[in-house]
Design a protein around this motif. Structure first.
Motif, short mmCIF file in Angstrom:
data_model
loop_
_atom_site.label_atom_id
_atom_site.label_comp_id
_atom_site.label_asym_id
_atom_site.label_seq_id
_atom_site.Cartn_x
_atom_site.Cartn_y
_atom_site.Cartn_z
N GLY A 4 0.79 -1.22 0.00
CA GLY A 4 0.00 0.00 0.00
C GLY A 4 0.82 1.27 0.00
N LEU A 5 2.13 1.16 0.01
CA LEU A 5 3.01 2.33 -0.05
C LEU A 5 3.55 2.49 -1.46
CD1 LEU A 5 5.14 1.90 3.23
CD2 LEU A 5 2.90 2.97 2.93
N LEU A 6 3.64 3.73 -1.92
CA LEU A 6 4.19 4.05 -3.23
C LEU A 6 5.50 4.78 -3.06
CD1 LEU A 6 0.96 5.34 -5.03
CD2 LEU A 6 1.85 3.00 -4.92
N CYS A 7 6.49 4.38 -3.84
CA CYS A 7 7.77 5.10 -3.86
C CYS A 7 7.75 6.01 -5.07
CB CYS A 7 8.93 4.11 -3.93
SG CYS A 7 10.56 4.88 -3.78
N VAL A 8 7.91 7.30 -4.85
CA VAL A 8 7.76 8.31 -5.90
C VAL A 8 9.09 9.01 -6.13
CG1 VAL A 8 6.59 10.46 -6.53
CG2 VAL A 8 5.33 8.65 -5.33
N LYS A 9 9.41 9.18 -7.42
CA LYS A 9 10.63 9.91 -7.81
C LYS A 9 10.23 11.20 -8.50
CE LYS A 9 12.95 8.79 -11.52
NZ LYS A 9 12.98 10.08 -12.29
N GLY A 10 10.80 12.32 -8.05
CA GLY A 10 10.56 13.60 -8.68
C GLY A 10 11.35 13.74 -9.96
N SER A 11 11.22 14.89 -10.60
CA SER A 11 11.85 15.12 -11.90
C SER A 11 13.32 15.46 -11.73
CB SER A 11 11.14 16.25 -12.64
OG SER A 11 11.24 17.45 -11.89
N ARG A 12 14.03 15.51 -12.85
CA ARG A 12 15.43 15.90 -12.85
C ARG A 12 15.53 17.40 -12.55
NH1 ARG A 12 16.92 13.16 -18.68
NH2 ARG A 12 15.91 11.16 -18.30
N PHE A 32 -0.54 -0.35 -12.48
CA PHE A 32 -0.05 -1.37 -11.57
C PHE A 32 -1.18 -1.79 -10.65
CE2 PHE A 32 0.98 2.81 -9.96
CZ PHE A 32 0.58 2.79 -8.65
N SER A 33 -1.01 -2.98 -10.07
CA SER A 33 -1.97 -3.49 -9.10
C SER A 33 -1.67 -2.87 -7.74
CB SER A 33 -1.86 -5.02 -9.03
OG SER A 33 -2.77 -5.55 -8.10
N TYR A 34 -2.73 -2.46 -7.04
CA TYR A 34 -2.52 -1.74 -5.78
C TYR A 34 -3.57 -2.15 -4.76
CZ TYR A 34 -2.40 2.11 -2.43
OH TYR A 34 -2.33 2.83 -1.27
N GLY A 35 -3.11 -2.52 -3.58
CA GLY A 35 -4.00 -2.80 -2.46
C GLY A 35 -3.76 -1.78 -1.36
N GLY A 36 -4.79 -1.03 -0.99
CA GLY A 36 -4.64 -0.03 0.07
C GLY A 36 -4.30 -0.68 1.39
N SER A 37 -3.61 0.06 2.25
CA SER A 37 -3.22 -0.52 3.53
C SER A 37 -3.19 0.53 4.63
CB SER A 37 -1.84 -1.18 3.43
OG SER A 37 -0.80 -0.24 3.55
N LEU A 38 -3.12 0.04 5.88
CA LEU A 38 -3.04 0.89 7.06
C LEU A 38 -1.60 1.18 7.45
CD1 LEU A 38 -5.72 -1.01 9.14
CD2 LEU A 38 -5.98 1.32 8.29
#
Length: 376
Positions: free
Chosen positions: A108-116, A361-367
């Motif tokens: 349930g966590l997403l790892c996000v990358k910002g722009s250059r 992508f497949s995503y399952g929400g979480s606590l």
């Protein structure tokens, strides 16, 4: 069941079994029902059970769409009927400015990358609206890097792996020079021994997938395709040559029933091949072997398929050749899904979009909390 003047009663184990099947937003509201429930929702065992149920039984298909002209991104969740359940609010954090992308999803966590050029990193739980910035390293201004994100239950920790390349080398296909790993439990980076991955060239645009404490990427070594895997607990890299029986160039990694899946296709052949990879132990560590193979005939009306992800029993694809511009300059395209249980193709309803690219992508929400992230 209660009788007479007795009050209705359910065993607490039954209540837990019901609650773990509810959406995260319902759980968050139910924290105010009573103190016992509020404390229950904080326990590692309940969070782990709820997370597993969300991922296995009711995952969403998540579509990330981006419009480069307006620098606007949208992230929406779709249910099994391909209906938009929710369009998620994008945080105002700096990481989400100017062309951000999701480089990994786990529990349930997403790892996000910002722009250059800075390529800021952050972790985001879009359901409980938590964002945690990842500290930068001195090498963040190097050439674009490959990333991985995953969780190991053995060490109860989330980790991010980042591969660096020399400044003077152009392109994503250059070889790895340096590897760093971030640990959420320590909120710090450390340098890893690259070992075998120093000779590896990663596939352009390739991101990792994570299964059972292992991150995996597609790569090449001496022009031969390989699986690059990283054991999150032991922090060791392993290269596995992709079997010669895999003749179609692999292009996409996915997860099906807690196993890695490789897929690829040739437009000329009108077939898409899928391989299920089993993890096996050896003296030198974990390796992979091909346990199942499927060949899927691509419909004649959908030859330019772009495989987005594996979602439950279905392979989600987008056909770029069917993008047509309609009213107000919006393009309309169909997602095509292949169910590898029924062996049937189906199309989703038209999705109107003015966006330049689409990732799924497949995503399952979480606590899971980014500030108390332990999951057993």
């Amino acid at each position: 069941m209660a009788r007479g003047d007795e009050k209705p009663f359910l065993h607490f184990e039954i209540i837990i079994n019901i609650l773990k099947r509810l959406p995260v937003k319902s759980i968050l509201r139910f924290r105010s029902v009573c103190k016992d429930w509020k404390n229950l929702f904080k326990t590692q065992s309940f969070i782990a059970e709820h997370t597993r149920h969300s991922a296995d039984e009711s995952p969403f298909l998540t579509l990330l769409e981006y419009d480069y002209s307006s620098e606007r991104a949208s992230l929406r969740l779709l249910n099994q009927k391909m209906e938009t359940v929710e369009v998620l609010s994008i945080p105002s954090n700096d990481c989400f400015n100017d062309g951000w992308e999701i480089i990994g999803s786990c529990n349930g966590l997403l790892c996000v990358k910002g722009s250059r050029p800075r390529q800021l990193l952050c972790l985001w739980n879009p359901v409980n609206i938590e964002v945690r910035e990842i500290p930068q390293t001195r090498k963040d201004y190097w050439r674009p890097s490959m990333f991985g994100f995953g969780f190991s239950g053995i060490v109860n920790d989330y980790k991010i792996v980042r591969f660096f390349r020399p400044k003077k080398v152009e392109g994503l296909n250059s070889k790895v020079r340096l590897v760093k790993m971030y640990s959420l439990s320590t909120d710090s980076w450390k340098e890893l021994e690259p070992g075998a991955v120093q000779k590896t060239r990663f596939k352009c645009g390739n991101v990792s997938v994570s299964v059972d404490g292992t991150m995996t990427w597609l790569g090449d070594e001496d022009s031969l395709p390989v699986l690059v895997s990283f054991d999150i607990a032991t922090e060791v890299f392993t290269l596995t040559p992709i079997p010669s029986v895999i003749r179609v160039p692999p292009t996409t990694l996915g997860v099906y029933q807690n196993k890695f899946v490789i897929s690829g296709h040739h437009i000329e052949s009108q077939f898409m091949d899928i391989w299920v990879m089993e993890q096996v132990a050896s003296e030198s560590g974990k390796h992979f072997s091909c346990s199942e193979k499927y060949s899927v005939e691509i419909p004649s009306y959908a030859l330019a398929l772009d495989i987005l992800c594996i979602w439950g029993n279905e392979i989600v694809c987008c056909d770029d050749e069917e993008r047509e511009f309609g009213l107000e300059g919006k393009s309309e395209y169909n997602l095509k899904l292949f169910n590898h249980t029924t062996k049937e193709w189906k199309e989703s309803p038209n999705i109107s979009s003015a966006d330049d690219c689409c990732a799924g992508f497949s995503y399952g929400g979480s606590l899971v909390s980014l500030f108390n992230p332990q999951v057993q």
